[in-house]
Design an enzyme around this catalytic site. Structure first.
Site, short mmCIF file in Angstrom:
data_model
loop_
_atom_site.label_atom_id
_atom_site.label_comp_id
_atom_site.label_asym_id
_atom_site.label_seq_id
_atom_site.Cartn_x
_atom_site.Cartn_y
_atom_site.Cartn_z
N ASP A 286 -8.64 1.16 4.23
CA ASP A 286 -8.36 2.47 5.05
C ASP A 286 -9.00 3.49 4.69
O ASP A 286 -9.21 4.42 5.64
CB ASP A 286 -6.71 2.84 4.73
N GLU A 336 -9.24 16.02 -1.11
CA GLU A 336 -10.07 15.55 0.08
C GLU A 336 -9.54 14.27 0.99
O GLU A 336 -9.83 14.48 2.21
CB GLU A 336 -11.45 14.78 -0.60
N CYS A 390 -3.44 2.53 10.69
CA CYS A 390 -3.59 1.49 9.70
C CYS A 390 -2.80 1.87 8.43
O CYS A 390 -2.46 1.28 7.53
CB CYS A 390 -5.03 1.75 9.25
N ASN A 393 0.55 -0.11 7.69
CA ASN A 393 0.11 -1.68 7.42
C ASN A 393 0.70 -1.70 6.00
O ASN A 393 -0.05 -1.53 5.04
CB ASN A 393 -1.10 -2.13 7.57
N VAL A 405 11.40 -8.41 -5.33
CA VAL A 405 12.62 -7.95 -6.01
C VAL A 405 13.46 -7.51 -4.68
O VAL A 405 12.96 -6.53 -4.10
CB VAL A 405 12.55 -6.94 -6.82
N LEU A 410 10.51 -2.60 -0.73
CA LEU A 410 9.17 -3.40 -0.28
C LEU A 410 9.60 -4.56 0.50
O LEU A 410 10.23 -5.49 -0.33
CB LEU A 410 8.00 -3.49 -1.28
N GLU A 412 9.04 -8.18 1.22
CA GLU A 412 8.21 -9.13 0.15
C GLU A 412 8.57 -10.60 0.80
O GLU A 412 9.54 -10.78 1.95
CB GLU A 412 8.63 -8.87 -1.37
N GLU A 415 12.06 -11.97 2.19
CA GLU A 415 12.99 -11.05 2.80
C GLU A 415 12.82 -10.54 4.24
O GLU A 415 11.70 -10.68 4.88
CB GLU A 415 12.75 -9.73 2.10
N ASP A 418 14.32 -4.69 3.43
CA ASP A 418 14.70 -4.22 1.86
C ASP A 418 14.87 -2.60 2.34
O ASP A 418 13.94 -1.94 2.57
CB ASP A 418 13.51 -4.61 1.24
#
EC number: 3.4.24.-
Length: 620
Positions: A286, A336, A390, A393, A405, A410, A412, A415, A418
């Site tokens: 990205d 930046e 982007c 994603n 987990v 997140l 994963e 799943e 979450d």
């Protein structure tokens, strides 16, 4: 009852005041020697990993006990993290090191709600922590058979020089197009969902050959420093709901990949072009930043393109390696990247609760890791208007380093959703205990998900950003907005002053403004006639290395001519020419050169011919 084993690695805490010492962070005039005591709680019989997920250290600062809680930054690397360097003969060498058991942590001080910490625990504790509003650095003292560390305030580091250090960005991305404060806008549910969604920046760091030689060809030393810096960057963006994940480190160990120059604007363009034509073809990402030992002209230590995140050519920044203190470098790099995310420089009225904020135009001698209220407003405004795709994603479940987990927010492998722990989850569409959708739910998140159901087909999920963009609509079959669509090449844009080309609307005027500032204008036709001459910098195209002068009808498809319109000065035919990158300053492909015509390979051709193909339209 669970039995635990307390493992104490160092029992003593002996404070000692020192007057002066030389550390990796620089010359320190006043410091305190401490011996951190590490206490780890492990189930009885458990195997202690090299670097635990959570650690706790105790030591004293100014005679007062401090408890430092650390948690491993599991989102620092992606699973497909790679490293690229080059053999002496220029052969590319790419490796995929195992980075799961790394040693980089974020943390806090016990009983200090305003505290933060960014620590490397690879060889002792190295990094910084904020305690009672003061920024402290900690460095291991390299003494044989000793756990001694130096703790010192940032202000006690001897300054490397007194010269101002400033960002080279000068233009507000909406200077000519003010809009209301983001907080005052009436947002659609789709816009609000986009704002609320977690953002992920897949980040590449590139080091020039000078950086490689500066660190005496020691790749491990270079990598350690970059990891420490990016770990701090990651921490700084967490309050903005952004994760910065390092996916690649590229080191130019053989030579620079283009001619480096002290002119920051030229180096920025060269890096932008190299990334678009080389790096992006090898590694999808990205955003990329170039770190260099080059001392940029004037006080400039960094430069980036405004509001450019996800842009294949402009989502870049360049940074001068101006400080041995990792915190200073992390603030500069975050600054930046902030520009890439639509943030302007802070004005006097902007606040963040510190003496200086990340987006201050000049780097403060008392740096802060906090973004100001103005920066947060700029960022929201940029997200609402541009909606860069982007950064939505999320790394694929197979790309996440740590094992799956349920409850870590997140998505994963295995799943359906979450939403965090059962205590914290507030999403009625997701069962926090199982990370499965609740009965009757089709989705839990996404811009095309409304009250646990897919949004009706045809609902707008992404507004058109400009004349060359198109609004995108939900399909009714997915929670995600479809792939971004754009107007075909040749579609009129900017009130018929240009034609769309590869998602942009290139015009001669905007190119002049880019190079010469907001007052610049396109020069008279008599200036462009210079492209008919056969000399070193005026031509239309190259054929087999030979520069071909422009035919009379093609003069606006060669070197760009502008009037600078400087107050009190006569206008002259002005061009940009850089011997190290002769393409800089040429009229861009797809630029309107006459009514109904665009530039294509140095020719001014009919727009329908330029873009015609078997499917109706093609790229130049």
């Amino acid at each position: 009852m669970i039995q635990v084993l307390l493992v104490t690695l160092c029992l003593a805490v002996f404070p000692y005041q020192g007057s002066s010492i030389i550390l990796e962070s620089g010359n320190v005039n006043d410091y305190e020697v401490v011996y951190p005591r590490k206490v780890t709680v492990l189930p009885k019989g458990a195997v202690q990993p090299k670097y635990e997920d959570a650690m706790q250290y105790e030591f004293k600062v100014n005679g007062e006990p401090v408890v430092l809680h650390l948690e491993k930054n599991k989102q620092l690397f992606s699973k497909d993290y790679s490293e690229t360097h080059y053999s002496p003969d220029g052969r590319e060498i790419t490796t995929y090191p195992l980075v799961e058991d790394h040693c980089y942590y974020h943390g806090r001080i016990e009983n200090d709600a305003d505290s933060t910490a960014s620590i490397s625990a690879c060889n002792g504790l190295k990094g910084h922590f904020k305690l009672q509003g003061e920024m402290y650095l900690i460095d291991p003292l390299k003494l044989p058979d000793s756990e001694a560390h130096a703790v010192f305030k940032y202000e006690n580091v001897e300054k490397e020089d007194e010269a101002p250090k400033m960002c080279g960005v000068t233009q507000n991305w909406e200077s000519y197009e003010p809009i209301k404060k983001a907080s005052q806008l009436n947002l659609t549910p789709e816009q609000q969902a986009y704002l609320d969604a977690k953002k992920y920046v897949e980040f590449v760091v590139v080091l020039d050959h000078g950086m490689y030689t500066k660190y005496k060809d020691n790749l491990d030393k270079i990598k350690t420093r970059i990891f420490e810096i990016v770990n701090t960057m990651n921490e700084m963006f967490i309050p903005l709901n952004i994760r910065v994940a390092l996916i690649c480190l590229e080191i130019w160990s053989d030579k620079d990949k283009f001619n480096m120059t002290s002119a920051a604007n030229v180096t920025s363009i060269s890096f932008r072009n190299w990334r678009a034509t080389d790096l992006l073809k090898r590694k999808s990402h990205d955003n990329a930043q170039l770190l260099t030992v080059i001392d940029f002209d004037g006080p400039t230590i960094g430069k980036a393109y405004m509001a450019s995140m996800c842009d294949p050519k402009r989502s870049v920044g360049i940074i001068q390696d101006h400080s041995t203190i990792n915190l200073m470098m992390a603030v500069t790099m975050a600054h930046e990247m902030g520009h890439n995310l639509g943030m302007d420089h802070d004005e006097k009225y902007c606040t963040c609760g510190a003496k200086s904020c990340v987006m201050a135009k000049a780097l403060s001698r008392q740096p802060s890791k906090l973004f100001s209220n103005c920066s947060q407003e700029d960022y929201r405004k940029y997200l609402i208007k541009r909606r860069p795709k982007c950064i939505l994603n999320e790394p694929n479940g197979t790309d996440i380093v740590s094992p799956p987990v349920c409850g870590n927010e997140l998505l994963e492998v295995g799943e359906e959703c979450d939403c965090g722990s059962p205590t914290n989850c507030q999403n009625p569409c997701c069962d926090a205990a199982t990370c499965k959708l609740t009965p009757g739910s089709q989705c839990a998140d996404g811009v095309c998900c409304d009250q646990c159901r897919f949004t009706r087909a045809g609902t707008e999920c992404r507004q058109a950003k400009d004349d060359c963009d198109m609004a995108d609509l939900c399909t009714g079959q997915s929670a995600e907005c479809p792939t971004d669509r754009f107007q075909r090449n040749g579609h009129p844009c900017l009130n018929d002053n240009g034609y769309c080309y590869n998602r942009t609307c290139p015009t001669l005027k905007n190119q002049c403004i880019y190079f010469f500032g907001p007052n610049a204008a396109v020069a008279k036709d008599s200036c462009f006639k210079g492209n008919q001459k056969s000399n070193n910098h005026t031509y239309c195209r190259k054929e087999n290395g030979k520069k071909i002068p422009c035919a009379p009808q093609d003069i606006k498809c060669g070197r760009l001519y502008c009037f600078r319109n400087l107050p009190g000065k006569k206008n002259i035919c002005s061009v940009i020419y850089t011997p190290t990158d002769e393409d800089i300053g040429m009229v861009l492909p797809g630029t309107k050169c006459e009514d109904g015509k665009v530039c294509s390979n140095g020719h001014c051709v009919d727009v329908n011919i330029a873009y015609k193909s078997t499917t109706g339209f093609s790229q130049i």
